[in-house]
Scaffold this motif. Structure first.
Motif, PDB file in Angstrom:
ATOM      1  N   ALA A 152       0.836  -1.203   0.000  1.00  0.00           N
ATOM      2  CA  ALA A 152       0.000   0.000   0.000  1.00  0.00           C
ATOM      3  C   ALA A 152       0.873   1.255   0.000  1.00  0.00           C
ATOM      4  CB  ALA A 152      -0.933  -0.002   1.201  1.00  0.00           C
ATOM      5  N   ASN A 153       1.944   1.212   0.748  1.00  0.00           N
ATOM      6  CA  ASN A 153       2.863   2.355   0.778  1.00  0.00           C
ATOM      7  C   ASN A 153       3.565   2.536  -0.556  1.00  0.00           C
ATOM      8  OD1 ASN A 153       2.221   2.962   3.429  1.00  0.00           O
ATOM      9  ND2 ASN A 153       3.881   1.752   4.274  1.00  0.00           N
ATOM     10  N   GLU A 154       3.905   1.427  -1.201  1.00  0.00           N
ATOM     11  CA  GLU A 154       4.541   1.523  -2.523  1.00  0.00           C
ATOM     12  C   GLU A 154       3.593   2.169  -3.531  1.00  0.00           C
ATOM     13  OE1 GLU A 154       5.666  -2.468  -3.476  1.00  0.00           O
ATOM     14  OE2 GLU A 154       7.352  -2.474  -2.077  1.00  0.00           O
ATOM     15  N   ILE A 155       2.333   1.765  -3.493  1.00  0.00           N
ATOM     16  CA  ILE A 155       1.342   2.330  -4.413  1.00  0.00           C
ATOM     17  C   ILE A 155       1.146   3.819  -4.126  1.00  0.00           C
ATOM     18  CG2 ILE A 155      -1.097   2.282  -5.076  1.00  0.00           C
ATOM     19  CD1 ILE A 155      -0.935  -0.810  -4.572  1.00  0.00           C
ATOM     20  N   THR A 156       1.003   4.160  -2.855  1.00  0.00           N
ATOM     21  CA  THR A 156       0.834   5.556  -2.471  1.00  0.00           C
ATOM     22  C   THR A 156       2.029   6.389  -2.924  1.00  0.00           C
ATOM     23  OG1 THR A 156      -0.489   4.950  -0.559  1.00  0.00           O
ATOM     24  CG2 THR A 156       0.536   7.129  -0.510  1.00  0.00           C
ATOM     25  N   THR A 157       3.217   5.874  -2.712  1.00  0.00           N
ATOM     26  CA  THR A 157       4.432   6.578  -3.119  1.00  0.00           C
ATOM     27  C   THR A 157       4.479   6.740  -4.625  1.00  0.00           C
ATOM     28  OG1 THR A 157       5.601   5.727  -1.189  1.00  0.00           O
ATOM     29  CG2 THR A 157       6.958   6.528  -3.015  1.00  0.00           C
ATOM     30  N   LEU A 211       6.649   1.834 -12.410  1.00  0.00           N
ATOM     31  CA  LEU A 211       7.175   2.002 -11.056  1.00  0.00           C
ATOM     32  C   LEU A 211       6.875   0.783 -10.178  1.00  0.00           C
ATOM     33  CD1 LEU A 211       6.200   5.713 -10.381  1.00  0.00           C
ATOM     34  CD2 LEU A 211       8.528   4.809 -10.582  1.00  0.00           C
ATOM     35  N   LEU A 212       5.649   0.276 -10.304  1.00  0.00           N
ATOM     36  CA  LEU A 212       5.237  -0.825  -9.428  1.00  0.00           C
ATOM     37  C   LEU A 212       5.798  -2.175  -9.887  1.00  0.00           C
ATOM     38  CD1 LEU A 212       1.629   0.386  -8.688  1.00  0.00           C
ATOM     39  CD2 LEU A 212       3.595   0.418  -7.142  1.00  0.00           C
ATOM     40  N   GLU A 213       6.059  -2.346 -11.179  1.00  0.00           N
ATOM     41  CA  GLU A 213       6.669  -3.594 -11.653  1.00  0.00           C
ATOM     42  C   GLU A 213       8.079  -3.754 -11.097  1.00  0.00           C
ATOM     43  OE1 GLU A 213       6.454  -3.389 -15.915  1.00  0.00           O
ATOM     44  OE2 GLU A 213       4.345  -4.014 -15.955  1.00  0.00           O
ATOM     45  N   LEU A 257      -4.088  10.719 -18.145  1.00  0.00           N
ATOM     46  CA  LEU A 257      -4.472   9.460 -17.527  1.00  0.00           C
ATOM     47  C   LEU A 257      -3.649   8.302 -18.088  1.00  0.00           C
ATOM     48  CD1 LEU A 257      -6.339   7.982 -15.573  1.00  0.00           C
ATOM     49  CD2 LEU A 257      -8.026   7.839 -17.413  1.00  0.00           C
ATOM     50  N   PHE A 258      -3.495   8.254 -19.398  1.00  0.00           N
ATOM     51  CA  PHE A 258      -2.697   7.208 -20.036  1.00  0.00           C
ATOM     52  C   PHE A 258      -1.259   7.239 -19.515  1.00  0.00           C
ATOM     53  CE2 PHE A 258       0.350   6.090 -23.372  1.00  0.00           C
ATOM     54  CZ  PHE A 258      -0.004   4.761 -23.596  1.00  0.00           C
ATOM     55  N   ARG A 259      -0.671   8.427 -19.475  1.00  0.00           N
ATOM     56  CA  ARG A 259       0.720   8.555 -19.011  1.00  0.00           C
ATOM     57  C   ARG A 259       0.851   8.184 -17.542  1.00  0.00           C
ATOM     58  NH1 ARG A 259       2.166  14.188 -22.149  1.00  0.00           N
ATOM     59  NH2 ARG A 259       2.398  13.237 -24.210  1.00  0.00           N
ATOM     60  N   ALA A 260      -0.140   8.560 -16.725  1.00  0.00           N
ATOM     61  CA  ALA A 260      -0.105   8.228 -15.303  1.00  0.00           C
ATOM     62  C   ALA A 260      -0.143   6.721 -15.094  1.00  0.00           C
ATOM     63  CB  ALA A 260      -1.276   8.896 -14.580  1.00  0.00           C
ATOM     64  N   ILE A 261      -1.040   6.043 -15.800  1.00  0.00           N
ATOM     65  CA  ILE A 261      -1.162   4.587 -15.649  1.00  0.00           C
ATOM     66  C   ILE A 261       0.107   3.898 -16.127  1.00  0.00           C
ATOM     67  CG2 ILE A 261      -2.399   2.545 -16.480  1.00  0.00           C
ATOM     68  CD1 ILE A 261      -4.944   4.329 -16.445  1.00  0.00           C
ATOM     69  N   ARG A 262       0.643   4.344 -17.259  1.00  0.00           N
ATOM     70  CA  ARG A 262       1.878   3.749 -17.788  1.00  0.00           C
ATOM     71  C   ARG A 262       3.022   3.925 -16.792  1.00  0.00           C
ATOM     72  NH1 ARG A 262       3.899   6.147 -23.270  1.00  0.00           N
ATOM     73  NH2 ARG A 262       4.256   7.862 -21.865  1.00  0.00           N
ATOM     74  N   LYS A 263       3.156   5.115 -16.223  1.00  0.00           N
ATOM     75  CA  LYS A 263       4.233   5.366 -15.263  1.00  0.00           C
ATOM     76  C   LYS A 263       4.037   4.548 -13.989  1.00  0.00           C
ATOM     77  CE  LYS A 263       6.940   8.935 -13.086  1.00  0.00           C
ATOM     78  NZ  LYS A 263       7.225  10.359 -12.981  1.00  0.00           N
ATOM     79  N   LEU A 264       2.789   4.445 -13.503  1.00  0.00           N
ATOM     80  CA  LEU A 264       2.524   3.653 -12.295  1.00  0.00           C
ATOM     81  C   LEU A 264       2.866   2.179 -12.518  1.00  0.00           C
ATOM     82  CD1 LEU A 264      -0.812   5.222 -11.046  1.00  0.00           C
ATOM     83  CD2 LEU A 264       1.426   5.359  -9.946  1.00  0.00           C
TER      84      LEU A 264
END
Length: 192
Positions: free
Chosen positions: A131-136, A187-189, A177-184
Motif C-alpha cells: 500500500a505504501n509503494e502504491i501511495t508513493t 514504477l510498481l513492476e 491518464l494514459f501517461r499516469a497509468i503507464r508510469k505507475l
C-alpha cells in the motif's frame, strides 16, 4: 440523419445533486437562508462519502480528509450564489474540494517540517508495504497526472467530468491518464 444549421444539440438532464444545488441557490437568493441550510444538509449527505474518498486519496490522513471536506462544504454553501445551474454540481464541488485538499496539504507540509513522526511497529508490517509503494508511486506522478488519476480512478469520475473540473480538454485528460497509468505500472513492476 441531417442536422439543420443552427440546431442546438440536446442537453443532458442535470443530476439530482445539480437540481438540489439550484434549489438551494434560489432559496439563498430569495433570502430564505434557513430553508437553504435545511436543503443543504440533504446535498451534503449525498456528497459526503464521495468527498471523503477523494480527500483521503489526496491527503492520506483521515483527520485531514475530514477537515478538507468540511472546509469544502462550508465554501460551497458560502459561495452557492456563484454556482452555475447549467453545469454539473459534482464538477463544481470537486474543484472546490481538490483546492481545499491542496491548501491543506501545503499547510500540513509546513506544519510537518517542525514535527517528528514516530512510527509504531504495527505501521511497518509487510502487509502495509505494498500500500505504501502504491501511495508513493501515485504521489511521485507529476501534479496534473496525479490529479487526473485520482479523479478518474479513485473518485470514479468520467474523463468528461474531469475535463470540466480542471478546465482542460477531454483529450488532454485522457493523455494525462494514459501517461499516469503507464508510469505507475512501470514504477510498481520494479518493486515486485
Amino acid at each position: 440523419m441531417a442536422v439543420s444549421v443552427g440546431a442546438v444539440a440536446p442537453v443532458a438532464p442535470l443530476s439530482r445533486d445539480s437540481q438540489l444545488a439550484a434549489e438551494i441557490k434560489a432559496l439563498v437568493v430569495g433570502g430564505e437562508r434557513d430553508a437553504a441550510r435545511d436543503r443543504y444538509g440533504d446535498l451534503v449527505a449525498r456528497q459526503q462519502r464521495r468527498a471523503v474518498r477523494i480527500a483521503y486519496q489526496y491527503l492520506r490522513d483521515a483527520h485531514d480528509a475530514d477537515e478538507a471536506v468540511q472546509d469544502a462544504f462550508v465554501k460551497v454553501f458560502t459561495h452557492i450564489t456563484s454556482y452555475r445551474e447549467d453545469l454539473p454540481f459534482e464538477v463544481w464541488f470537486t474543484r472546490i474540494l481538490v483546492n481545499a485538499c491542496l491548501d491543506l496539504r501545503k499547510s500540513r507540509s509546513r506544519r510537518l517540517r517542525w514535527s517528528v513522526r514516530i512510527q509504531t511497529p504495527e505501521q511497518r508490517l509487510v502487509s502495509r508495504e505494498r500500500a505504501n509503494e502504491i501511495t508513493t508511486a501515485v504521489e511521485s506522478l507529476p501534479d496534473r497526472q496525479r490529479t487526473v488519476f485520482t479523479l478518474c480512478h479513485l473518485a470514479e469520475q468520467t474523463t468528461a467530468e474531469v475535463s470540466k473540473a480542471l478546465g482542460v480538454s477531454e483529450a488532454t485528460v485522457r493523455v494525462h491518464l494514459f501517461r499516469a497509468i503507464r508510469k505507475l505500472r512501470r514504477l510498481l513492476e520494479h518493486k515486485q
